[in-house]
Motif scaffolding. Structure first.
Motif, PDB file in Angstrom:
ATOM      1  N   HIS A 265      -1.447  -8.621   7.187  1.00  0.00           N
ATOM      2  CA  HIS A 265      -1.303  -7.745   8.349  1.00  0.00           C
ATOM      3  C   HIS A 265      -2.632  -7.064   8.635  1.00  0.00           C
ATOM      4  O   HIS A 265      -3.375  -6.720   7.711  1.00  0.00           O
ATOM      5  N   GLU A 266      -2.906  -6.833   9.915  1.00  0.00           N
ATOM      6  CA  GLU A 266      -4.130  -6.156  10.293  1.00  0.00           C
ATOM      7  C   GLU A 266      -4.102  -4.711   9.785  1.00  0.00           C
ATOM      8  O   GLU A 266      -3.066  -4.053   9.801  1.00  0.00           O
ATOM      9  N   HIS A 267      -5.271  -4.243   9.338  1.00  0.00           N
ATOM     10  CA  HIS A 267      -5.364  -2.868   8.854  1.00  0.00           C
ATOM     11  C   HIS A 267      -4.977  -1.892   9.979  1.00  0.00           C
ATOM     12  O   HIS A 267      -5.332  -2.090  11.133  1.00  0.00           O
ATOM     13  N   HIS A 268      -4.252  -0.853   9.603  1.00  0.00           N
ATOM     14  CA  HIS A 268      -3.870   0.181  10.563  1.00  0.00           C
ATOM     15  C   HIS A 268      -3.783   1.514   9.834  1.00  0.00           C
ATOM     16  O   HIS A 268      -3.796   1.567   8.605  1.00  0.00           O
ATOM     17  N   ASP A 269      -3.712   2.563  10.596  1.00  0.00           N
ATOM     18  CA  ASP A 269      -3.615   3.907  10.042  1.00  0.00           C
ATOM     19  C   ASP A 269      -2.318   4.551  10.519  1.00  0.00           C
ATOM     20  O   ASP A 269      -1.536   3.913  11.226  1.00  0.00           O
TER      21      ASP A 269
ATOM     22  N   ARG B 257     -12.682   2.007  16.996  1.00  0.00           N
ATOM     23  CA  ARG B 257     -13.816   2.936  16.993  1.00  0.00           C
ATOM     24  C   ARG B 257     -13.888   3.699  15.668  1.00  0.00           C
ATOM     25  O   ARG B 257     -14.972   3.949  15.139  1.00  0.00           O
ATOM     26  N   ILE B 258     -12.730   4.074  15.127  1.00  0.00           N
ATOM     27  CA  ILE B 258     -12.693   4.772  13.836  1.00  0.00           C
ATOM     28  C   ILE B 258     -13.194   3.830  12.740  1.00  0.00           C
ATOM     29  O   ILE B 258     -13.996   4.224  11.890  1.00  0.00           O
ATOM     30  N   GLU B 259     -12.735   2.592  12.772  1.00  0.00           N
ATOM     31  CA  GLU B 259     -13.155   1.611  11.767  1.00  0.00           C
ATOM     32  C   GLU B 259     -14.663   1.401  11.818  1.00  0.00           C
ATOM     33  O   GLU B 259     -15.328   1.356  10.786  1.00  0.00           O
ATOM     34  N   LYS B 260     -15.197   1.281  13.029  1.00  0.00           N
ATOM     35  CA  LYS B 260     -16.635   1.066  13.205  1.00  0.00           C
ATOM     36  C   LYS B 260     -17.425   2.263  12.669  1.00  0.00           C
ATOM     37  O   LYS B 260     -18.428   2.100  11.967  1.00  0.00           O
TER      38      LYS B 260
ATOM     39  N   LEU C  59      -6.194   6.280   6.340  1.00  0.00           N
ATOM     40  CA  LEU C  59      -6.270   7.450   7.202  1.00  0.00           C
ATOM     41  C   LEU C  59      -4.852   7.816   7.586  1.00  0.00           C
ATOM     42  O   LEU C  59      -4.089   6.968   8.054  1.00  0.00           O
ATOM     43  N   GLN C  60      -4.525   9.065   7.339  1.00  0.00           N
ATOM     44  CA  GLN C  60      -3.187   9.554   7.646  1.00  0.00           C
ATOM     45  C   GLN C  60      -3.347  10.934   8.274  1.00  0.00           C
ATOM     46  O   GLN C  60      -3.938  11.816   7.672  1.00  0.00           O
ATOM     47  N   ILE C  61      -2.859  11.095   9.480  1.00  0.00           N
ATOM     48  CA  ILE C  61      -2.956  12.366  10.180  1.00  0.00           C
ATOM     49  C   ILE C  61      -1.569  13.006  10.212  1.00  0.00           C
ATOM     50  O   ILE C  61      -0.605  12.385  10.666  1.00  0.00           O
TER      51      ILE C  61
ATOM     52  N   ARG D 229       0.857  -1.176   0.000  1.00  0.00           N
ATOM     53  CA  ARG D 229       0.000   0.000   0.000  1.00  0.00           C
ATOM     54  C   ARG D 229       0.893   1.225   0.000  1.00  0.00           C
ATOM     55  O   ARG D 229       1.918   1.263   0.682  1.00  0.00           O
ATOM     56  N   GLU D 230       0.504   2.239  -0.783  1.00  0.00           N
ATOM     57  CA  GLU D 230       1.178   3.528  -0.721  1.00  0.00           C
ATOM     58  C   GLU D 230       0.635   4.241   0.501  1.00  0.00           C
ATOM     59  O   GLU D 230      -0.576   4.282   0.698  1.00  0.00           O
ATOM     60  N   VAL D 231       1.524   4.803   1.313  1.00  0.00           N
ATOM     61  CA  VAL D 231       1.046   5.411   2.549  1.00  0.00           C
ATOM     62  C   VAL D 231       1.353   6.882   2.734  1.00  0.00           C
ATOM     63  O   VAL D 231       0.667   7.541   3.491  1.00  0.00           O
ATOM     64  N   ILE D 232       2.357   7.419   2.100  1.00  0.00           N
ATOM     65  CA  ILE D 232       2.713   8.813   2.336  1.00  0.00           C
ATOM     66  C   ILE D 232       2.751   9.555   1.001  1.00  0.00           C
ATOM     67  O   ILE D 232       3.395   9.100   0.065  1.00  0.00           O
ATOM     68  N   PHE D 233       2.098  10.689   0.939  1.00  0.00           N
ATOM     69  CA  PHE D 233       2.132  11.512  -0.257  1.00  0.00           C
ATOM     70  C   PHE D 233       2.568  12.921   0.114  1.00  0.00           C
ATOM     71  O   PHE D 233       3.152  13.127   1.155  1.00  0.00           O
TER      72      PHE D 233
END
Length: 149
Positions: free
Chosen positions: A89-93, A110-113, A131-133, A72-76
């Protein structure tokens, strides 16, 4: 569950593409460890291991690995795209520090839900998300606070 190599071969076959020695070498180097990386870092790593693979081949293979669901591409933004393993791997942000570039992975059910509830209420079928903060990590925040005093 299929291995990364088996899943990639299956994807390539479905697209009538070949599993070349170059693609094998790229796959092996990427999955040798679990960390975020840039295409240029991969190029240097391959060259340091006496593997002469063109930059174009690396970028094409990375694109195929993303489309196959292995990466997955993660940083732009101003920086180059970063990649990470997602298969198995389990999904993560991510929290990304704008100052030092640190990437902090997190899982928040909670975010996923909430995202699932929004999709359901809008009759939307999600296929993927990220999700990227952006902000400052704890260390850079301390430095910035000290500088303000």
């Amino acid at each position: 569950m299929l291995s990364e190599e088996e899943k990639f071969k299956e994807y390539l076959l479905s697209k009538k593409l070949k599993f070349t020695p170059e693609r094998q070498a790229i796959l092996d180097r990427i999955f040798a460890n679990h960390k975020h990386f840039e295409a240029d870092e991969l190029l240097v790593d391959l060259r340091n291991n006496n593997l002469k693979i063109s930059k174009a081949t690396i970028y094409r293979t990375l694109s195929l690995l993303v489309k196959s669901g292995l990466l997955r591409e993660v940083i732009f933004g101003e920086r180059h795209a970063h990649y990470e393993h997602v298969y198995g791997h389990e999904h993560h942000d991510h929290l990304v520090c704008n100052k030092c570039g640190k990437i902090i992975e997190f899982i928040e059910h909670r975010i996923e839900k909430l995202q699932d509830e929004v999709c359901k209420s809008k009759k939307f079928k999600p296929e993927s998300h990220r999700l990227q903060i952006q902000g400052l990590c704890e260390d850079c925040n301390k430095i910035e606070d000290s500088a303000k005093r």
